[in-house]
Design a protein around this motif. Structure first.
Motif, PDB file in Angstrom:
ATOM      1  N   LEU A 118      13.393  -0.353   2.948  1.00 22.34           N
ATOM      2  CA  LEU A 118      12.384  -0.829   1.993  1.00 22.34           C
ATOM      3  C   LEU A 118      10.967  -0.478   2.424  1.00 22.34           C
ATOM      4  O   LEU A 118      10.103  -0.221   1.577  1.00 22.34           O
ATOM      5  CB  LEU A 118      12.533  -2.342   1.794  1.00 22.34           C
ATOM      6  N   VAL A 119      10.704  -0.450   3.731  1.00 21.34           N
ATOM      7  CA  VAL A 119       9.379  -0.075   4.223  1.00 21.34           C
ATOM      8  C   VAL A 119       9.114   1.396   3.886  1.00 21.34           C
ATOM      9  O   VAL A 119       8.049   1.749   3.368  1.00 21.34           O
ATOM     10  CB  VAL A 119       9.257  -0.333   5.744  1.00 21.34           C
ATOM     11  N   GLU A 120      10.087   2.259   4.178  1.00 23.63           N
ATOM     12  CA  GLU A 120       9.932   3.677   3.860  1.00 23.63           C
ATOM     13  C   GLU A 120       9.728   3.871   2.363  1.00 23.63           C
ATOM     14  O   GLU A 120       8.890   4.677   1.936  1.00 23.63           O
ATOM     15  CB  GLU A 120      11.152   4.468   4.329  1.00 23.63           C
ATOM     16  N   GLN A 121      10.454   3.133   1.551  1.00 17.77           N
ATOM     17  CA  GLN A 121      10.310   3.232   0.100  1.00 17.77           C
ATOM     18  C   GLN A 121       8.899   2.853  -0.344  1.00 17.77           C
ATOM     19  O   GLN A 121       8.301   3.523  -1.193  1.00 17.77           O
ATOM     20  CB  GLN A 121      11.336   2.337  -0.602  1.00 17.77           C
ATOM     21  N   ALA A 122       8.354   1.784   0.245  1.00 18.13           N
ATOM     22  CA  ALA A 122       7.004   1.334  -0.114  1.00 18.13           C
ATOM     23  C   ALA A 122       5.961   2.367   0.301  1.00 18.13           C
ATOM     24  O   ALA A 122       5.046   2.695  -0.464  1.00 18.13           O
ATOM     25  CB  ALA A 122       6.706  -0.017   0.536  1.00 18.13           C
ATOM     26  N   VAL A 123       6.095   2.884   1.525  1.00 23.83           N
ATOM     27  CA  VAL A 123       5.160   3.902   2.018  1.00 23.83           C
ATOM     28  C   VAL A 123       5.239   5.144   1.132  1.00 23.83           C
ATOM     29  O   VAL A 123       4.215   5.688   0.699  1.00 23.83           O
ATOM     30  CB  VAL A 123       5.461   4.249   3.499  1.00 23.83           C
ATOM     31  N   ASN A 124       6.443   5.604   0.861  1.00 23.77           N
ATOM     32  CA  ASN A 124       6.620   6.820   0.064  1.00 23.77           C
ATOM     33  C   ASN A 124       6.094   6.666  -1.354  1.00 23.77           C
ATOM     34  O   ASN A 124       5.507   7.595  -1.912  1.00 23.77           O
ATOM     35  CB  ASN A 124       8.088   7.241   0.050  1.00 23.77           C
ATOM     36  N   ALA A 125       6.290   5.502  -1.931  1.00 26.44           N
ATOM     37  CA  ALA A 125       5.784   5.262  -3.289  1.00 26.44           C
ATOM     38  C   ALA A 125       4.263   5.383  -3.315  1.00 26.44           C
ATOM     39  O   ALA A 125       3.692   6.023  -4.209  1.00 26.44           O
ATOM     40  CB  ALA A 125       6.229   3.886  -3.786  1.00 26.44           C
ATOM     41  N   HIS A 126       3.612   4.786  -2.317  1.00 24.10           N
ATOM     42  CA  HIS A 126       2.142   4.852  -2.263  1.00 24.10           C
ATOM     43  C   HIS A 126       1.668   6.283  -1.991  1.00 24.10           C
ATOM     44  O   HIS A 126       0.758   6.777  -2.666  1.00 24.10           O
ATOM     45  CB  HIS A 126       1.602   3.905  -1.197  1.00 24.10           C
ATOM     46  N   LEU A 127       2.273   6.937  -1.002  1.00 23.86           N
ATOM     47  CA  LEU A 127       1.866   8.304  -0.682  1.00 23.86           C
ATOM     48  C   LEU A 127       2.097   9.241  -1.861  1.00 23.86           C
ATOM     49  O   LEU A 127       1.236  10.076  -2.181  1.00 23.86           O
ATOM     50  CB  LEU A 127       2.614   8.818   0.554  1.00 23.86           C
ATOM     51  N   SER A 128       3.231   9.111  -2.509  1.00 22.50           N
ATOM     52  CA  SER A 128       3.538   9.978  -3.650  1.00 22.50           C
ATOM     53  C   SER A 128       2.522   9.789  -4.772  1.00 22.50           C
ATOM     54  O   SER A 128       2.035  10.766  -5.358  1.00 22.50           O
ATOM     55  CB  SER A 128       4.946   9.700  -4.170  1.00 22.50           C
TER      56      SER A 128
END
Length: 146
Positions: free
Chosen positions: A99-109
């Motif tokens: 879930l942390v990776e998903q949150a980071v990736n969503a913001h970066l994307s």
């Protein structure tokens, strides 16, 4: 991974073509760009398909501008060379279930998409002639270069 320099190289070549006394061969352009003539032909095929340059085979042939640089935007060149990546990919996919990776990736994307949109909008406002003007000013000021 080696950065994609197609756009920069293509802009460099187009500006030299503007000041050339005649057609420039793939070999001449390749020597100037420190690459292979096949790379130049591949780079310029998109420009030819879009009508920005033409080429003639045989003695005295080569690449020439088909449109004035004032009618070619950076966005045109970007699209003609195949829309190379504007940014390196900083999104990790090591643990897609995290879930942390998903949150980071969503913001970066989302941030990359916003930055890309802004950059492409700017590309649309700048012509190759505007870049060439900067070159002319540098020459006039006596700065050296190729």
């Amino acid at each position: 991974m080696r950065p994609d320099s197609r756009m920069s190289r293509t802009l460099h070549a187009l500006m030299h073509m503007e000041y050339a006394d005649g057609p420039m061969t793939s070999e001449t352009l390749a020597e100037m760009l420190r690459t292979n003539p096949v790379v130049v032909r591949r780079m310029f095929s998109g420009l030819r398909d879009c009508g920005y340059v033409t080429s003639e085979k045989g003695h005295g042939g080569g690449w020439v501008l088909a449109k004035p640089l004032a009618e070619i935007t950076l966005l045109d060149v970007y699209r003609a060379v195949g829309e190379p990546p504007l940014f390196s990919n900083l999104v990790a996919v090591d643990h897609p279930e995290c879930l942390v990776e998903q949150a980071v990736n969503a913001h970066l994307s989302a941030t990359f998409k916003e930055a890309e949109s802004a950059m492409l909008a700017k590309f649309e406002q700048v012509t190759v002639a505007m870049l060439a003007h900067g070159f002319k000013v540098a020459i006039k000021d006596g700065r050296k270069g190729r």
